[in-house]
Design a protein around this motif. Sequence first.
Motif, PDB file in Angstrom:
ATOM      1  N   LEU A  74      -6.214   1.125   7.580  1.00  0.00           N
ATOM      2  CA  LEU A  74      -6.290   2.466   8.046  1.00  0.00           C
ATOM      3  C   LEU A  74      -8.001   2.676   8.372  1.00  0.00           C
ATOM      4  O   LEU A  74      -8.485   1.949   7.556  1.00  0.00           O
ATOM      5  CB  LEU A  74      -6.062   3.483   7.113  1.00  0.00           C
ATOM      6  CG  LEU A  74      -4.694   3.974   6.649  1.00  0.00           C
ATOM      7  CD1 LEU A  74      -4.417   4.747   5.394  1.00  0.00           C
ATOM      8  CD2 LEU A  74      -4.018   4.667   7.877  1.00  0.00           C
ATOM      9  N   PRO A  75      -8.334   3.400   9.263  1.00  0.00           N
ATOM     10  CA  PRO A  75      -9.838   3.403   9.663  1.00  0.00           C
ATOM     11  C   PRO A  75     -10.334   4.615   8.379  1.00  0.00           C
ATOM     12  O   PRO A  75      -9.884   5.479   7.973  1.00  0.00           O
ATOM     13  CB  PRO A  75      -9.813   4.140  11.103  1.00  0.00           C
ATOM     14  CG  PRO A  75      -8.664   4.869  11.248  1.00  0.00           C
ATOM     15  CD  PRO A  75      -7.581   3.812  10.341  1.00  0.00           C
ATOM     16  N   THR A  76     -11.447   4.017   7.773  1.00  0.00           N
ATOM     17  CA  THR A  76     -12.108   4.797   6.738  1.00  0.00           C
ATOM     18  C   THR A  76     -13.489   5.068   7.131  1.00  0.00           C
ATOM     19  O   THR A  76     -13.966   5.695   6.240  1.00  0.00           O
ATOM     20  CB  THR A  76     -11.910   3.996   5.331  1.00  0.00           C
ATOM     21  OG1 THR A  76     -12.704   2.816   5.244  1.00  0.00           O
ATOM     22  CG2 THR A  76     -10.625   3.628   5.005  1.00  0.00           C
ATOM     23  N   GLU A 134      -7.405 -12.669   5.630  1.00  0.00           N
ATOM     24  CA  GLU A 134      -7.385 -12.648   6.920  1.00  0.00           C
ATOM     25  C   GLU A 134      -7.414 -11.288   7.611  1.00  0.00           C
ATOM     26  O   GLU A 134      -8.097 -11.226   8.720  1.00  0.00           O
ATOM     27  CB  GLU A 134      -5.998 -13.195   7.657  1.00  0.00           C
ATOM     28  CG  GLU A 134      -5.956 -13.801   9.338  1.00  0.00           C
ATOM     29  CD  GLU A 134      -6.939 -14.553   9.485  1.00  0.00           C
ATOM     30  OE1 GLU A 134      -7.453 -14.306  10.642  1.00  0.00           O
ATOM     31  OE2 GLU A 134      -7.314 -15.579   8.779  1.00  0.00           O
ATOM     32  N   THR A 135      -6.784 -10.280   7.027  1.00  0.00           N
ATOM     33  CA  THR A 135      -7.016  -8.894   7.687  1.00  0.00           C
ATOM     34  C   THR A 135      -8.545  -8.387   7.591  1.00  0.00           C
ATOM     35  O   THR A 135      -9.081  -7.960   8.514  1.00  0.00           O
ATOM     36  CB  THR A 135      -6.075  -7.837   6.781  1.00  0.00           C
ATOM     37  OG1 THR A 135      -4.971  -8.158   6.976  1.00  0.00           O
ATOM     38  CG2 THR A 135      -6.582  -6.341   7.027  1.00  0.00           C
ATOM     39  N   THR A 154      -7.105  -4.962  -2.494  1.00  0.00           N
ATOM     40  CA  THR A 154      -6.031  -4.214  -1.944  1.00  0.00           C
ATOM     41  C   THR A 154      -5.618  -2.838  -2.480  1.00  0.00           C
ATOM     42  O   THR A 154      -6.185  -2.807  -3.916  1.00  0.00           O
ATOM     43  CB  THR A 154      -4.872  -5.101  -1.655  1.00  0.00           C
ATOM     44  OG1 THR A 154      -4.282  -5.123  -3.191  1.00  0.00           O
ATOM     45  CG2 THR A 154      -5.052  -6.581  -1.285  1.00  0.00           C
ATOM     46  N   GLU A 155      -5.036  -2.032  -1.735  1.00  0.00           N
ATOM     47  CA  GLU A 155      -4.631  -0.914  -2.699  1.00  0.00           C
ATOM     48  C   GLU A 155      -3.936  -1.248  -3.808  1.00  0.00           C
ATOM     49  O   GLU A 155      -3.800  -0.437  -4.991  1.00  0.00           O
ATOM     50  CB  GLU A 155      -3.607  -0.044  -1.882  1.00  0.00           C
ATOM     51  CG  GLU A 155      -4.643   0.854  -0.738  1.00  0.00           C
ATOM     52  CD  GLU A 155      -3.588   1.843   0.118  1.00  0.00           C
ATOM     53  OE1 GLU A 155      -3.825   2.909  -0.075  1.00  0.00           O
ATOM     54  OE2 GLU A 155      -2.997   1.145   0.852  1.00  0.00           O
ATOM     55  N   THR A 215     -11.713  -0.849  -1.410  1.00  0.00           N
ATOM     56  CA  THR A 215     -10.395  -1.021  -1.262  1.00  0.00           C
ATOM     57  C   THR A 215     -10.335  -0.902   0.205  1.00  0.00           C
ATOM     58  O   THR A 215     -10.798  -0.175   1.013  1.00  0.00           O
ATOM     59  CB  THR A 215      -9.333   0.027  -1.979  1.00  0.00           C
ATOM     60  OG1 THR A 215      -9.758  -0.200  -3.421  1.00  0.00           O
ATOM     61  CG2 THR A 215      -8.200  -0.320  -1.826  1.00  0.00           C
ATOM     62  N   VAL A 216      -8.984  -1.677   0.774  1.00  0.00           N
ATOM     63  CA  VAL A 216      -8.773  -1.560   1.974  1.00  0.00           C
ATOM     64  C   VAL A 216      -7.175  -0.989   2.122  1.00  0.00           C
ATOM     65  O   VAL A 216      -6.278  -1.590   1.832  1.00  0.00           O
ATOM     66  CB  VAL A 216      -8.809  -3.299   2.622  1.00  0.00           C
ATOM     67  CG1 VAL A 216      -8.458  -3.102   4.156  1.00  0.00           C
ATOM     68  CG2 VAL A 216     -10.203  -3.581   2.669  1.00  0.00           C
TER      69      VAL A 216
END
Length: 337
Positions: free
Chosen positions: A221-223, A246-247, A289-290, A306-307
């Motif tokens: 998500l764009p944050t 990798e993300t 991560t979330e 957090t991504v």
Amino acid sequence: MKAPLFWFSAPHKPAWQARLLAPLGWLYAQATARRLKKRGTAAACPVICIGNINAGGTGKTPMVIAVVERLKARGLKCICVSRGYGGQMKGPIQVAADHQACDVGDEPLLIAAFTETIVAQDRAAGVRMAEDMGADVIIMDDGFQNPSVVKDISVVVVDAWKGFGNARVIPAGPLREPVEAGLKRADMVLSIGPDRAQDRFAKLWSDRIAIPHIRGRLEPLPTGMPWAGLPCLAFAGIGHPEKFFETLRNMGANVLRGEALKDHQPLTEVLMKRLEIEAQMLNAQLVTTEKDAVRLPDSFRRKVLTVPVRLQIDDWSVFDAAFEEAEQQKSKSTKPS
């Protein structure tokens, strides 16, 4: 336990370890088949099971969230029922704001941010509680091999890159049951991954899939966070941590090191302090991560970025049609005769 490499040898050319363990895999599959013959409890509203036939993580939780958001957009009251893996509460109990991962598990904590969520080791009891709470639709997080509840829709989720491994059952391979047996009970298969992985999955498995196959991919998500060039020490305790690293790289982050933890591994103060010291030595930002973030000790919540990611489905039409049919069937069965 980390999955052994021979689990992911070619399906048509299994490693010698898989051939050696094949009799034990056959016994495991037979035990699963016997258990699945038991009759389950049927709910008055549609029950959607988001499950898998692989052991370990395949992307079920993002699909649960995606389904919740799609059905809530229709004005439906969605309640999720989860076993609460990693939590100590047996339930049935509704996940509350003051619960921690050690109480109810990390996945229910994450899902509860999107919809009412019940943790119940007895899934049938959890479904009954969801009905009492006025659910229009019940979404089961996992439980595809649990016969205690009748499912109206079953979605088998699979990682597109790893597929069904060597197509062998535990301990000879990564499967809880044979591919054909599992998919025979499912309504659709969802493979998650980028185009290259999806093409590989189709090449290896399309001839074994006789039910609708839908594709999805996880997108951050764009944050507003400027990730480009940011030095990171990333850590993840999910099914496939390398996918998270990798993300981050695809977002432009400079991942100096990735710490692959066990799935659902507790993020203790000792572990986090070690990672914090290492990040300081590297002049790097801690990132996770979330799903991992809900397990962070309170003292580290402001120190770790957090991504958030969301599952994007290429085409919802198969799911929508299956859900509308399930609604119609439930409506017929609940009408007075």
